[in-house]
Every structure is written in structure tokens, then in C-alpha cells.
Design a protein around this motif. Sequence first.
Motif, PDB file in Angstrom:
ATOM      1  N   CYS A 182      23.068  55.645  -6.857  1.00 19.34           N
ATOM      2  CA  CYS A 182      23.580  56.859  -6.797  1.00 19.34           C
ATOM      3  C   CYS A 182      24.066  57.620  -7.944  1.00 19.34           C
ATOM      4  O   CYS A 182      24.216  58.674  -8.130  1.00 19.34           O
ATOM      5  N   GLU A 183      24.455  56.826  -8.913  1.00 16.59           N
ATOM      6  CA  GLU A 183      24.847  57.470 -10.375  1.00 16.59           C
ATOM      7  C   GLU A 183      23.639  58.048 -11.016  1.00 16.59           C
ATOM      8  O   GLU A 183      23.744  59.209 -11.376  1.00 16.59           O
ATOM      9  N   VAL A 184      22.593  57.315 -10.520  1.00 15.61           N
ATOM     10  CA  VAL A 184      21.157  58.125 -11.246  1.00 15.61           C
ATOM     11  C   VAL A 184      21.089  59.422 -10.588  1.00 15.61           C
ATOM     12  O   VAL A 184      20.661  60.278 -11.116  1.00 15.61           O
ATOM     13  N   PHE A 185      21.385  59.389  -9.114  1.00 16.93           N
ATOM     14  CA  PHE A 185      20.998  60.581  -8.464  1.00 16.93           C
ATOM     15  C   PHE A 185      22.223  61.490  -8.718  1.00 16.93           C
ATOM     16  O   PHE A 185      21.900  62.823  -8.419  1.00 16.93           O
ATOM     17  N   GLY A 186      23.238  61.304  -9.219  1.00 19.49           N
ATOM     18  CA  GLY A 186      24.507  62.228  -9.270  1.00 19.49           C
ATOM     19  C   GLY A 186      25.216  62.384  -8.072  1.00 19.49           C
ATOM     20  O   GLY A 186      25.678  63.638  -8.094  1.00 19.49           O
ATOM     21  N   ILE A 187      25.155  61.401  -7.211  1.00 21.68           N
ATOM     22  CA  ILE A 187      25.848  61.529  -5.840  1.00 21.68           C
ATOM     23  C   ILE A 187      26.898  60.553  -5.439  1.00 21.68           C
ATOM     24  O   ILE A 187      26.799  59.512  -6.140  1.00 21.68           O
ATOM     25  N   PRO A 188      27.791  60.661  -4.734  1.00 23.14           N
ATOM     26  CA  PRO A 188      28.819  59.599  -4.405  1.00 23.14           C
ATOM     27  C   PRO A 188      27.861  58.536  -3.629  1.00 23.14           C
ATOM     28  O   PRO A 188      26.935  58.734  -2.967  1.00 23.14           O
ATOM     29  N   VAL A 189      28.403  57.294  -3.616  1.00 22.51           N
ATOM     30  CA  VAL A 189      27.585  56.257  -2.889  1.00 22.51           C
ATOM     31  C   VAL A 189      27.774  56.587  -1.358  1.00 22.51           C
ATOM     32  O   VAL A 189      26.738  56.228  -0.828  1.00 22.51           O
ATOM     33  N   GLU A 190      28.803  57.255  -0.745  1.00 22.27           N
ATOM     34  CA  GLU A 190      28.936  57.541   0.304  1.00 22.27           C
ATOM     35  C   GLU A 190      27.625  58.585   1.030  1.00 22.27           C
ATOM     36  O   GLU A 190      27.328  58.573   2.139  1.00 22.27           O
ATOM     37  N   GLY A 191      26.867  59.098   0.062  1.00 22.54           N
ATOM     38  CA  GLY A 191      25.669  60.082   0.306  1.00 22.54           C
ATOM     39  C   GLY A 191      24.604  59.328   0.809  1.00 22.54           C
ATOM     40  O   GLY A 191      24.115  59.786   1.633  1.00 22.54           O
ATOM     41  N   LEU A 192      24.646  57.930   0.396  1.00 21.54           N
ATOM     42  CA  LEU A 192      23.351  57.313   0.831  1.00 21.54           C
ATOM     43  C   LEU A 192      23.676  55.983   1.427  1.00 21.54           C
ATOM     44  O   LEU A 192      22.961  55.414   2.383  1.00 21.54           O
ATOM     45  N   PHE A 193      24.644  55.229   1.053  1.00 20.12           N
ATOM     46  CA  PHE A 193      25.054  54.068   1.572  1.00 20.12           C
ATOM     47  C   PHE A 193      26.407  53.875   2.546  1.00 20.12           C
ATOM     48  O   PHE A 193      27.407  54.768   1.904  1.00 20.12           O
ATOM     49  N   LEU A 194      26.341  52.943   3.282  1.00 21.34           N
ATOM     50  CA  LEU A 194      27.809  52.618   4.036  1.00 21.34           C
ATOM     51  C   LEU A 194      28.233  51.217   3.692  1.00 21.34           C
ATOM     52  O   LEU A 194      27.278  50.240   3.666  1.00 21.34           O
ATOM     53  N   VAL A 195      29.342  50.961   2.871  1.00 25.50           N
ATOM     54  CA  VAL A 195      29.629  49.545   2.095  1.00 25.50           C
ATOM     55  C   VAL A 195      30.754  49.219   3.184  1.00 25.50           C
ATOM     56  O   VAL A 195      31.447  49.796   3.802  1.00 25.50           O
ATOM     57  N   THR A 196      30.336  48.008   3.526  1.00 27.81           N
ATOM     58  CA  THR A 196      31.046  47.240   4.495  1.00 27.81           C
ATOM     59  C   THR A 196      31.558  45.982   3.894  1.00 27.81           C
ATOM     60  O   THR A 196      30.987  45.287   2.994  1.00 27.81           O
ATOM     61  N   ASN A 197      32.565  45.405   4.314  1.00 28.75           N
ATOM     62  CA  ASN A 197      33.194  44.221   4.131  1.00 28.75           C
ATOM     63  C   ASN A 197      33.179  43.120   5.259  1.00 28.75           C
ATOM     64  O   ASN A 197      33.283  43.753   6.455  1.00 28.75           O
ATOM     65  N   SER A 198      32.715  41.974   5.117  1.00 30.61           N
ATOM     66  CA  SER A 198      32.744  40.923   5.974  1.00 30.61           C
ATOM     67  C   SER A 198      33.124  39.795   5.613  1.00 30.61           C
ATOM     68  O   SER A 198      33.066  39.241   4.390  1.00 30.61           O
ATOM     69  N   ASN A 199      33.768  38.583   6.550  1.00 31.80           N
ATOM     70  CA  ASN A 199      34.413  37.475   6.493  1.00 31.80           C
ATOM     71  C   ASN A 199      32.998  36.609   6.758  1.00 31.80           C
ATOM     72  O   ASN A 199      32.415  36.586   7.798  1.00 31.80           O
ATOM     73  N   VAL A 200      32.556  35.546   6.001  1.00 29.90           N
ATOM     74  CA  VAL A 200      31.447  34.666   5.854  1.00 29.90           C
ATOM     75  C   VAL A 200      31.941  33.360   6.037  1.00 29.90           C
ATOM     76  O   VAL A 200      32.896  33.041   5.121  1.00 29.90           O
ATOM     77  N   GLN A 201      31.634  32.535   7.229  1.00 27.79           N
ATOM     78  CA  GLN A 201      32.131  31.200   7.079  1.00 27.79           C
ATOM     79  C   GLN A 201      30.797  30.371   7.129  1.00 27.79           C
ATOM     80  O   GLN A 201      30.116  30.723   7.659  1.00 27.79           O
ATOM     81  N   ARG A 202      30.994  29.202   6.336  1.00 33.04           N
ATOM     82  CA  ARG A 202      29.927  28.230   6.382  1.00 33.04           C
ATOM     83  C   ARG A 202      30.580  26.876   6.307  1.00 33.04           C
ATOM     84  O   ARG A 202      31.734  26.730   5.496  1.00 33.04           O
ATOM     85  N   GLU A 203      30.037  25.771   6.672  1.00 33.05           N
ATOM     86  CA  GLU A 203      30.385  24.540   6.469  1.00 33.05           C
ATOM     87  C   GLU A 203      29.835  23.819   5.315  1.00 33.05           C
ATOM     88  O   GLU A 203      28.349  23.720   5.095  1.00 33.05           O
ATOM     89  N   VAL A 204      30.644  23.160   4.644  1.00 40.21           N
ATOM     90  CA  VAL A 204      30.241  22.342   3.589  1.00 40.21           C
ATOM     91  C   VAL A 204      30.400  21.109   3.342  1.00 40.21           C
ATOM     92  O   VAL A 204      31.353  20.437   3.866  1.00 40.21           O
ATOM     93  N   GLY A 205      29.603  20.166   3.014  1.00 38.31           N
ATOM     94  CA  GLY A 205      29.590  18.765   3.252  1.00 38.31           C
ATOM     95  C   GLY A 205      28.842  18.084   4.291  1.00 38.31           C
ATOM     96  O   GLY A 205      28.107  18.816   4.936  1.00 38.31           O
ATOM     97  N   ALA A 206      28.821  16.614   4.359  1.00 40.01           N
ATOM     98  CA  ALA A 206      27.998  16.067   5.035  1.00 40.01           C
ATOM     99  C   ALA A 206      28.714  15.969   6.639  1.00 40.01           C
ATOM    100  O   ALA A 206      29.874  16.159   6.607  1.00 40.01           O
ATOM    101  N   SER A 207      28.039  16.218   7.478  1.00 39.68           N
ATOM    102  CA  SER A 207      28.516  16.356   8.889  1.00 39.68           C
ATOM    103  C   SER A 207      28.624  14.865   9.315  1.00 39.68           C
ATOM    104  O   SER A 207      27.758  14.085   9.103  1.00 39.68           O
ATOM    105  N   VAL A 208      29.558  14.709  10.340  1.00 36.18           N
ATOM    106  CA  VAL A 208      30.013  13.131  10.712  1.00 36.18           C
ATOM    107  C   VAL A 208      29.335  13.217  12.251  1.00 36.18           C
ATOM    108  O   VAL A 208      29.613  13.958  12.995  1.00 36.18           O
ATOM    109  N   ARG A 209      28.427  12.102  12.311  1.00 35.19           N
ATOM    110  CA  ARG A 209      27.827  12.015  13.703  1.00 35.19           C
ATOM    111  C   ARG A 209      28.146  10.828  14.402  1.00 35.19           C
ATOM    112  O   ARG A 209      28.452   9.942  13.920  1.00 35.19           O
TER     113      ARG A 209
END
Length: 110
Positions: free
Chosen positions: A83-110
Motif C-alpha cells: 500500500c505504501e508503493v501505491f500511496g494508499i492506506p492499508v484499509e484501501g486494499l486489505f482487511l487486517v485481522t487478529n486471531s488466536n492460534v493454538q497447537r499441541e506441542v510435544g509427544a502425545s501419550v497413548r
Amino acid sequence: MVISALREEAKLENPELLKSYMRRGYWSVRPLADEVDFRLRRSYKKRLRLNPTAPEGCKKSTIGNLRSGYRSTVHPDTAQAICEVFGIPVEGLFLVTNSNVQREVGASVR
């Protein structure tokens, strides 16, 4: 153990609008990607201190895939540089979102 992290992403709202800005500024994919890459690399060390997931640069395929609609999301820093290259605000082309990401790390116990 479950790890939780905050993830930001910028979603391109309309590939046709990106094409329009590219046409209006006489940008093709390769020169636009080079200019965005230059802007990202110039501020990489500063952005890396603030955000460890900051992209180092921008590839030509990223711009080409955004333009074609094959890809719709990029890192917010990449969206800002585009957007800087085009000289426009980010909201002119993109929708910026935040999200929580969860993942399991380590060996799973079976």
C-alpha cells in the motif's frame, strides 16, 4: 502441552482492485515485487525486534498470486509495503485481522 499465540494476517479484499492500482501506476508483477521487497528489507531489523514473525522480503510469486486471486492473505507488514508503493492506506486494499492460534506441542501419550 498446548501453545497459544496471536496471529495477524492481512486479507486482500478484492484482487480486481489490486489489478486496478497496478494498471493505474503502470506496475507489473516483477517491478512491484522488487519495490515491496526493497521496502521490507530496508526495515527488516527494526520490524524483527517488534515482531519475530516479520517477513524478510517479498517474492514475485506472492504478488502474482495475490493478483490472480490464488492467494488472498499476506503478513500485515507486506500489505503495508504494498500500500505504501501505491500511496494508499492499508484499509484501501486489505482487511487486517487478529486471531488466536493454538497447537499441541510435544509427544502425545497413548
